[in-house]
Each structure stands twice: as C-alpha cells, then as structure tokens.
Design an enzyme around this catalytic site. Structure first.
Site, mmCIF file in Angstrom:
data_model
loop_
_atom_site.group_PDB
_atom_site.id
_atom_site.type_symbol
_atom_site.label_atom_id
_atom_site.label_comp_id
_atom_site.label_asym_id
_atom_site.label_seq_id
_atom_site.Cartn_x
_atom_site.Cartn_y
_atom_site.Cartn_z
ATOM 1 C CE LYS A 118 37.889 84.342 31.326
ATOM 2 N NZ LYS A 118 38.622 83.574 31.707
ATOM 3 C CD GLU A 187 35.232 76.741 31.328
ATOM 4 O OE1 GLU A 187 35.541 75.891 30.411
ATOM 5 O OE2 GLU A 187 36.180 77.746 31.552
#
Length: 279
Positions: A118, A187
């Site tokens: 990631k 996020e």
C-alpha cells in the site's frame, strides 16, 4: 484432494471482485498473535505504518522504516491462513522515483511473503502505481487524508469541505483507479464525496473515517480493541476495552505478588518422589 488440504488465502484479485458483491472487512495487524485472532474474520489484513504510533509511541508515521515494516510483515504472515495481507510502504521509500518504489516493494514482498503493498498518493503517484502493477506488484491505493503528509497537510483532519479539496480528492481517486490499484483506501473524507467515489471507481473503496457507502471498512485494530488511548478519532468505534482489562489484570497481579498470594501451590513445581519400583 485431501480433506485436510490447506485452504488458499484470499488474493488481491479476490478483493477486487468483491466490489458490488460483499463488503470488505479490513483491520490492521502487526504481530503473529493478533493476526491469528483477526484472520478468520477479515478479508484483508493491513500491516500499516500506523504501527509507529500505536506500537512505538511515535507522534506520526513518518519515522517508520522499511526494516520495521518487513519485520512486522513477517510476523503477521506467520499467523495468517485466510486473509489477504498487504504491507505499507513507509514514508521515503517510494516517493523519489518509480524505480525506488519498485526496488523497495520487491524487497517487501520477497522478505515477507505478503500479497501486495500500500502506498499513499493520488495524481502524483499514479505513474508509480502503474509502474508497479505492470511489473507484478499489486497496489492498494490511498487517497483523502494521507498520514504520511501530515506535516504539509496541516495535521489530522477530515477533508472535502471545500471545492478545492473535493476536486483534488476526486482527481486523485480517478488517477489511482486508472493506474491499476486493486483497491483504494479513502480516509478522512466527507460522506458525499466518498460515496460518489465509490460509485465511480472500478476498484473497491475501503473507508476509514469516510462513508458507510464505501465497499469496505478498515480500522486500526488497537483503536477498535481499546488498546490505544492517546486519542480517539471521531470515526473509531470501540468494540472492546482491552486497555482497561490489561490495566486491571496487571494491578491484580501486582497485588498478589506483593501479598505473596502468587505463585500458589498450583503454579509451583515440586520434587517428584520416586516410585517404589524405582522407576
């Protein structure tokens, strides 16, 4: 095939195929014991650079190193039989060039056995993501609030309140999707924008402080379990209070040691008497 054949773990392709079919369950894991506990219940386990804050007491994730991520990635892989495992590329290990990102991603995957990496970033990282994917490295994207950029972003705060923020996150999501990320973390993003991204993108979205409309959700396990008490973000729901339980257990242990109640006879080894036969 033997009835006892080992079940294959989920893959990044499996995760991508869940879009529109089932919600993706993702939690962070940093150690073998926690990975074993979470694995049966999760589709994705993320060895996040959040370990710098929740395990090492750092104020941000910026101080996390590649060696730290590799060590914890190995630990998690030892405890997993079901979930797909992704490991974060930490700050400074991929931003310089796509070649730097490839070298460090290869090392991360080879030395941990994880299923992909990631990395944070939108339009500015799209070329790097495409470079990695084209060379066989699955990438979990990350847009919206990016903890590795906390020093230039003005701290930890939700985004998407202004037109400029909305347009930036929108462009980032499209760019990361088109670059080939198998899934994308969204996020700290306001609900309407996260919802629109989820509807638009081909890759599944995994929200943290975003929208229930995302294709899945991720939380830092220490937050969810009540083990990290330095602060509690608005988006965290605590499903247990293990921090209080641990404190109470330590206090009970200390009391028993000081009073002499522990160890008791049941915890103490005694000399075995020989049997009459001498055996």
């Amino acid at each position: 095939m033997s009835a006892h054949a080992k079940q294959k773990r989920l893959t990044t392709a499996s995760i991508r195929q869940m879009k529109g079919e089932a919600r993706i369950v993702c939690l962070t894991a940093y150690t073998t014991p926690i990975a074993r506990l979470l694995d049966p219940h999760c589709d994705l386990l993320l060895v996040g650079d959040s370990l710098g804050m929740v395990l090492y007491g750092m104020e941000t994730t910026v101080g996390v190193t590649l060696d730290m991520m590799i060590a914890h990635g190995r630990a998690v892989m030892r405890g997993v039989e079901h979930a797909c495992v992704i490991v974060d590329l930490p700050f400074g290990t991929y931003q310089e060039s796509k070649e730097q990102a490839f070298r460090n991603a290869v090392r991360l995957m080879q030395e941990t056995g994880c299923d992909g990496v990631k990395l944070e970033g939108g339009e500015e990282m799209a070329e790097t993501i495409a470079f990695l994917v084209a060379r066989g490295i699955p990438v979990f994207g990350h847009v919206g609030l990016m903890p590795q950029l906390v020093h230039t972003a003005g701290g930890f705060r939700s985004l998407g309140h202004s037109d400029a923020e909305t347009q930036k996150i929108w462009r980032d999501g499209i760019a990361v999707d088109q670059a080939g990320a198998f899934a994308i973390v969204v996020e700290g993003t306001v609900e309407p924008l996260a919802r629109e991204l989820t509807e638009k993108l081909a890759a599944p979205t995994v929200g943290i402080g975003a929208s229930p409309a995302c294709d899945g959700q991720v939380l830092v396990s220490d937050d969810m379990l009540g083990l990290f008490s330095d602060f509690k973000p608005k988006f965290v729901k605590r499903y247990a209070d293990l921090g209080t339980a641990a404190t109470q257990a330590a206090a009970a242990y200390a009391d028993e040691v000081r009073s002499g109640a522990f160890p008791g006879p049941e915890h103490t080894f005694q000399v075995r008497k020989p049997s009459p036969s001498g055996k």
